[in-house]
Design an enzyme around this catalytic site. Structure first.
Site, PDB file in Angstrom:
ATOM      1  CB  THR A 171      12.167  16.980 -16.237  1.00 57.73           C
ATOM      2  OG1 THR A 171      11.735  18.063 -16.637  1.00 57.73           O
ATOM      3  CG2 THR A 171      11.601  16.057 -16.636  1.00 57.73           C
ATOM      4  CG  ASP A 172      10.280  21.728 -14.772  1.00 58.97           C
ATOM      5  OD1 ASP A 172      10.440  21.069 -15.744  1.00 58.97           O
ATOM      6  OD2 ASP A 172      10.221  22.995 -14.435  1.00 58.97           O
ATOM      7  CD  GLU A 173      10.239  19.628 -20.180  1.00 61.61           C
ATOM      8  OE1 GLU A 173       9.753  19.076 -21.061  1.00 61.61           O
ATOM      9  OE2 GLU A 173      11.402  20.610 -20.276  1.00 61.61           O
ATOM     10  CE1 TYR A 193      13.707  14.618 -20.792  1.00 56.04           C
ATOM     11  CE2 TYR A 193      12.443  16.621 -20.737  1.00 56.04           C
ATOM     12  CZ  TYR A 193      13.569  15.669 -20.388  1.00 56.04           C
ATOM     13  OH  TYR A 193      14.175  16.009 -19.303  1.00 56.04           O
ATOM     14  CE  LYS A 203      14.313  12.472 -16.849  1.00 51.92           C
ATOM     15  NZ  LYS A 203      15.715  11.921 -16.533  1.00 51.92           N
TER      16      LYS A 203
HETATM   17  P1  NAD Z   1      22.197  16.158 -21.778  1.00 48.85           P
HETATM   18  O1  NAD Z   1      21.278  15.695 -23.282  1.00 48.85           O
HETATM   19  O2  NAD Z   1      23.062  17.526 -22.089  1.00 48.85           O
HETATM   20  O3  NAD Z   1      23.209  14.938 -21.491  1.00 48.85           O
HETATM   21  C1  NAD Z   1      22.752  13.622 -21.385  1.00 48.85           C
HETATM   22  C2  NAD Z   1      23.924  12.593 -21.433  1.00 48.85           C
HETATM   23  O4  NAD Z   1      23.441  11.286 -21.331  1.00 48.85           O
HETATM   24  C3  NAD Z   1      24.953  12.789 -22.526  1.00 48.85           C
HETATM   25  O5  NAD Z   1      26.351  12.728 -22.152  1.00 48.85           O
HETATM   26  C4  NAD Z   1      24.712  11.373 -23.321  1.00 48.85           C
HETATM   27  O6  NAD Z   1      25.647  10.874 -23.857  1.00 48.85           O
HETATM   28  C5  NAD Z   1      24.149  10.565 -22.160  1.00 48.85           C
HETATM   29  N1  NAD Z   1      23.432   9.380 -22.449  1.00 48.85           N
HETATM   30  C6  NAD Z   1      22.111   9.445 -23.315  1.00 48.85           C
HETATM   31  N2  NAD Z   1      21.921   8.323 -23.446  1.00 48.85           N
HETATM   32  C7  NAD Z   1      22.626   7.257 -22.918  1.00 48.85           C
HETATM   33  C8  NAD Z   1      22.628   5.929 -22.647  1.00 48.85           C
HETATM   34  N3  NAD Z   1      21.831   5.161 -23.364  1.00 48.85           N
HETATM   35  N4  NAD Z   1      23.520   5.297 -21.816  1.00 48.85           N
HETATM   36  C9  NAD Z   1      24.365   6.071 -21.198  1.00 48.85           C
HETATM   37  N5  NAD Z   1      24.464   7.463 -21.516  1.00 48.85           N
HETATM   38  C10 NAD Z   1      23.484   8.055 -22.190  1.00 48.85           C
HETATM   39  O7  NAD Z   1      21.141  16.229 -20.732  1.00 48.85           O
HETATM   40  P2  NAD Z   1      21.191  17.076 -19.644  1.00 48.85           P
HETATM   41  O8  NAD Z   1      20.707  18.409 -20.131  1.00 48.85           O
HETATM   42  O9  NAD Z   1      22.387  17.401 -18.907  1.00 48.85           O
HETATM   43  O10 NAD Z   1      20.344  16.681 -18.580  1.00 48.85           O
HETATM   44  C11 NAD Z   1      20.534  15.773 -17.627  1.00 48.85           C
HETATM   45  C12 NAD Z   1      19.445  15.099 -16.750  1.00 48.85           C
HETATM   46  O11 NAD Z   1      18.995  16.032 -16.132  1.00 48.85           O
HETATM   47  C13 NAD Z   1      18.478  14.268 -17.802  1.00 48.85           C
HETATM   48  O12 NAD Z   1      18.142  13.179 -16.938  1.00 48.85           O
HETATM   49  C14 NAD Z   1      17.308  15.347 -17.721  1.00 48.85           C
HETATM   50  O13 NAD Z   1      15.987  14.728 -18.035  1.00 48.85           O
HETATM   51  C15 NAD Z   1      17.450  15.983 -16.443  1.00 48.85           C
HETATM   52  N6  NAD Z   1      16.936  17.497 -16.356  1.00 48.85           N
HETATM   53  C16 NAD Z   1      17.322  18.442 -17.513  1.00 48.85           C
HETATM   54  C17 NAD Z   1      17.104  19.752 -17.294  1.00 48.85           C
HETATM   55  C18 NAD Z   1      17.556  20.849 -18.245  1.00 48.85           C
HETATM   56  O14 NAD Z   1      17.294  21.894 -18.291  1.00 48.85           O
HETATM   57  N7  NAD Z   1      18.610  20.327 -19.072  1.00 48.85           N
HETATM   58  C19 NAD Z   1      16.285  20.180 -16.287  1.00 48.85           C
HETATM   59  C20 NAD Z   1      15.897  19.181 -15.448  1.00 48.85           C
HETATM   60  C21 NAD Z   1      15.987  17.760 -15.551  1.00 48.85           C
HETATM   61  P1  TYD Z   2      14.020  23.993 -24.487  1.00 47.13           P
HETATM   62  O1  TYD Z   2      15.325  24.758 -24.233  1.00 47.13           O
HETATM   63  O2  TYD Z   2      14.210  23.033 -25.707  1.00 47.13           O
HETATM   64  O3  TYD Z   2      13.855  23.622 -23.170  1.00 47.13           O
HETATM   65  P2  TYD Z   2      12.325  22.802 -22.998  1.00 47.13           P
HETATM   66  O4  TYD Z   2      11.398  22.819 -24.137  1.00 47.13           O
HETATM   67  O5  TYD Z   2      12.601  21.304 -22.352  1.00 47.13           O
HETATM   68  O6  TYD Z   2      11.594  23.899 -21.758  1.00 47.13           O
HETATM   69  O7  TYD Z   2      13.144  25.334 -25.013  1.00 47.13           O
HETATM   70  C1  TYD Z   2      12.945  26.371 -23.832  1.00 47.13           C
HETATM   71  C2  TYD Z   2      11.788  27.202 -24.444  1.00 47.13           C
HETATM   72  O8  TYD Z   2      12.160  27.736 -25.596  1.00 47.13           O
HETATM   73  C3  TYD Z   2      10.635  26.535 -24.823  1.00 47.13           C
HETATM   74  O9  TYD Z   2       9.142  26.823 -24.457  1.00 47.13           O
HETATM   75  C4  TYD Z   2      10.626  26.006 -26.246  1.00 47.13           C
HETATM   76  C5  TYD Z   2      11.258  27.329 -26.789  1.00 47.13           C
HETATM   77  N1  TYD Z   2      12.029  27.377 -27.980  1.00 47.13           N
HETATM   78  C6  TYD Z   2      11.888  28.158 -29.072  1.00 47.13           C
HETATM   79  O10 TYD Z   2      11.016  29.056 -29.210  1.00 47.13           O
HETATM   80  N2  TYD Z   2      12.946  27.936 -30.187  1.00 47.13           N
HETATM   81  C7  TYD Z   2      13.707  27.321 -30.234  1.00 47.13           C
HETATM   82  O11 TYD Z   2      14.696  27.060 -31.139  1.00 47.13           O
HETATM   83  C8  TYD Z   2      13.964  26.261 -28.793  1.00 47.13           C
HETATM   84  C9  TYD Z   2      15.156  25.199 -29.045  1.00 47.13           C
HETATM   85  C10 TYD Z   2      13.162  26.242 -27.931  1.00 47.13           C
END
Ligand code: NAD
Ligand code: TYD
Length: 357
Positions: free
Chosen positions: A137-139, A163, A167
Site C-alpha cells: 500500500t501507499d500508506e 496497519y 505492511k
Molecule cells: P480485504 O480486507 O478486502 O481482503 C483481505 C483478504 O485476505 C480476505 O479475503 C481475508 O479473508 C484474507 N485474509 C485475511 N487474513 C488472512 C490470513 N491470515 N490467511 C489467509 N487469508 C487471510 O483487503 P483488500 O482491500 O482486498 O486488500 C488486498 C491487499 O491489497 C492487502 O494486502 C492490502 O494491504 C492491499 N492494498 C489494499 C488497498 C485498498 O484500497 N483496499 C490499497 C492498496 C493496497
Molecule cells: P478508508 O476507506 O478507511 O481508507 P484508508 O484510511 O486506508 O485511506 O478511508 C478513506 C478516507 O475516509 C480516510 O481519510 C478516512 C475517511 N473515513 C471517514 O471519514 N469516515 C469513515 O467512516 C471511514 C471508513 C473513512
C-alpha cells in the site's frame, strides 16, 4: 508444463478481481486461491468462476507455515501473488496484534515456504520465471502535506498506523528475502482502490450503503483528508502486467493520479446515489455528520506511478466519474450481497466503533 499460481486473499476485495482476471484470461494456468475467510473474505465474490477447471479454493491461514509449505510443494506452485492481509486502519487501531500476525508473520511464512520449495526443486531451464509478488500500500510512505510532491518509489518509509506499520514490515521482509536468499520478488505499493465487492467498512461502500438507507455518514475530522482513488479493475490489470513483465527485485507504485478531498468525494457520492435512486439530487447531504477524527489520521496520500507507465506502459483506464457511476450502480443492484456481509458480527462491530464518536 502448466503454470501454477497461488493467489492469497483471493476471496477479499482486490483479490477477487485478480483471481477473476487470471482465471478468465489464462486458462492455461492453474490458479489456487488461498484464503482464511475472515469477515472480509467472501466466496460469493467469486460465484461466476468457482466451477472453472483451472480454479481451486483452499481455506487456510497464511501464517500456518506447514499447510502453506505442503500446498506449494504438492501443487508445484511457481508464482505467488500475495494479497491476504488485515486491511482496515480503524481495526488496526483497536486490535494491532491481529495485523502483526497476519501481515507480518503471515507474509514471512509464505516467503519461507516459497524459498524452501524453490530451492529444493530448481526450475527447469525452459520454465517460466518464478516470482513472489507482494501487494502493498501507499500508506507505508506516511502522510503528505497538501503541497508536497507525490510519493515515488524512492520515498522513505514512514508508517503511522498499526496497519501501515505492519505492511511496511512485510515489505521489508520481502526485500530481505530477495537480498539474502535471492528469492525473485516484486513489491507494488498502490493507492486507495474502489469498486464492486469492497467490504462496507471502507469509505466508499460504507457511505453508499448508508446514503441508500438514510443513515448518518460519519466524516472523520473536517473531511479535509485527501486520498488518490483507483478503480479496482485497473489495479488488477496492473498486477497482471507486473506479474508477467515487472523487473525482479523492483518496486512499482500504482496510482490513479486522482486525488480527492474526502468531503468533496462524499458530496459526489450523495449526488450519485440520490440521482440513481430517483431522489432529488443532493437531498441526502444532511446525512453528513462530522465525528471525532481517526487517531493519527494521515492527511494525504498520492502516488506517482510514472515508473510503471514508462517501463511497462500501464496507466489507469477509467475516468473517476465513470468509475463512481458504475460502483454506485453495483452496490445499489447488489443489496443482497451488502445485507449478507453486514449481518451479524459486522453490525455489532460497526455499532461499537461509532457509538460515542
Ligand atoms: P480485504 O480486507 O478486502 O481482503 C483481505 C483478504 O485476505 C480476505 O479475503 C481475508 O479473508 C484474507 N485474509 C485475511 N487474513 C488472512 C490470513 N491470515 N490467511 C489467509 N487469508 C487471510 O483487503 P483488500 O482491500 O482486498 O486488500 C488486498 C491487499 O491489497 C492487502 O494486502 C492490502 O494491504 C492491499 N492494498 C489494499 C488497498 C485498498 O484500497 N483496499 C490499497 C492498496 C493496497
Ligand atoms: P478508508 O476507506 O478507511 O481508507 P484508508 O484510511 O486506508 O485511506 O478511508 C478513506 C478516507 O475516509 C480516510 O481519510 C478516512 C475517511 N473515513 C471517514 O471519514 N469516515 C469513515 O467512516 C471511514 C471508513 C473513512
Amino acid at each position: 508444463m502448466r503454470r501454477c499460481i497461488l493467489i492469497t486473499g483471493g476471496a477479499g476485495f482486490i483479490g477477487s478481481h485478480v483471481v477473476r482476471l487470471f482465471v478468465n484470461k489464462y486458462p492455461e494456468y492453474d490458479i489456487i486461491n488461498l484464503d482464511k475467510l475472515t469477515y472480509a473474505g467472501n466466496l460469493a465474490n467469486l460465484k461466476d468462476i468457482e466451477d472453472r477447471p483451472n480454479y481451486t479454493f483452499v481455506k487456510a491461514d497464511i501464517a500456518d507455515f506447514d499447510t502453506v509449505y505442503a500446498l506449494m510443494k504438492e501443487r508445484k506452485v511457481d508464482g505467488v501473488i500475495h494479497l491476504a492481509a488485515e486491511s482496515h486502519v480503524d481495526r488496526s487501531i483497536k486490535d494491532p496484534f491481529t495485523f502483526a500476525r497476519t501481515n507480518v508473520i503471515g507474509t514471512l511464512s509464505l516467503l519461507q515456504a516459497a524459498r524452501l520449495c524453490w530451492e529444493e526443486e530448481p526450475a527447469a531451464a525452459d520454465a517460466p520465471r518464478r516470482l513472489f509478488y507482494h501487494i502493498s500500500t501507499d500508506e507505508v510512505y506516511g502522510s503528505l502535506q497538501m503541497d508536497s510532491p507525490l510519493f515515488k518509489e524512492s520515498n522513505k518509509y514512514e508508517p503511522h498506523s498499526p496497519y501501515s506499520a505492519s505492511k511496511a514490515s512485510s515489505d521489508h521482509f520481502v526485500r530481505s528475502f530477495h537480498d539474502t536468499y535471492g528469492l525473485p520478488t516484486v513489491v507494488t505499493n498502490c493507492s486507495n482502490n474502489y469498486g464492486p465487492y469492497q467490504f462496507p467498512e471502507k469509505l466508499i461502500p460504507l457511505f453508499i450503503n448508508n446514503i441508500r438507507n438514510r443513515k448518518p455518514l460519519p466524516v472523520y475530522g473536517k473531511g479535509q483528508n485527501v486520498r488518490d482513488w483507483l478503480y479496482v479493475e485497473d489495479h488488477a490489470r496492473a498486477i497482471d502486467v507486473i506479474f508477467h513483465k515487472g523487473r525482479i527485485g523492483e518496486t512499482y507504485n500504482i496510482g490513479g493520479f486522482n486525488e480527492w478531498k474526502n468531503i468533496d468525494l462524499i458530496k459526489v457520492l450523495i449526488d450519485t446515489v440520490d440521482r440513481q435512486l430517483g431522489r432529488p439530487e443532493g437531498a441526502d447531504r444532511d446525512l453528513i455528520t462530522f465525528v471525532t477524527d481517526r487517531a493519527g489520521h494521515d492527511l494525504r496520500y498520492a502516488i506517482d506511478s510514472t515508473k510503471l507507465k514508462e517501463e511497462l506502459g500501464w496507466e489507469p483506464s477509467l475516468q473517476f466519474e465513470e468509475g463512481i457511476e458504475k460502483t454506485v450502480k453495483w452496490y445499489l443492484d447488489n443489496q443482497a450481497w451488502l445485507d449478507n456481509v453486514t449481518s451479524g458480527d459486522y453490525q455489532a462491530y460497526y455499532d461499537s466503533m461509532y457509538k460515542g464518536r
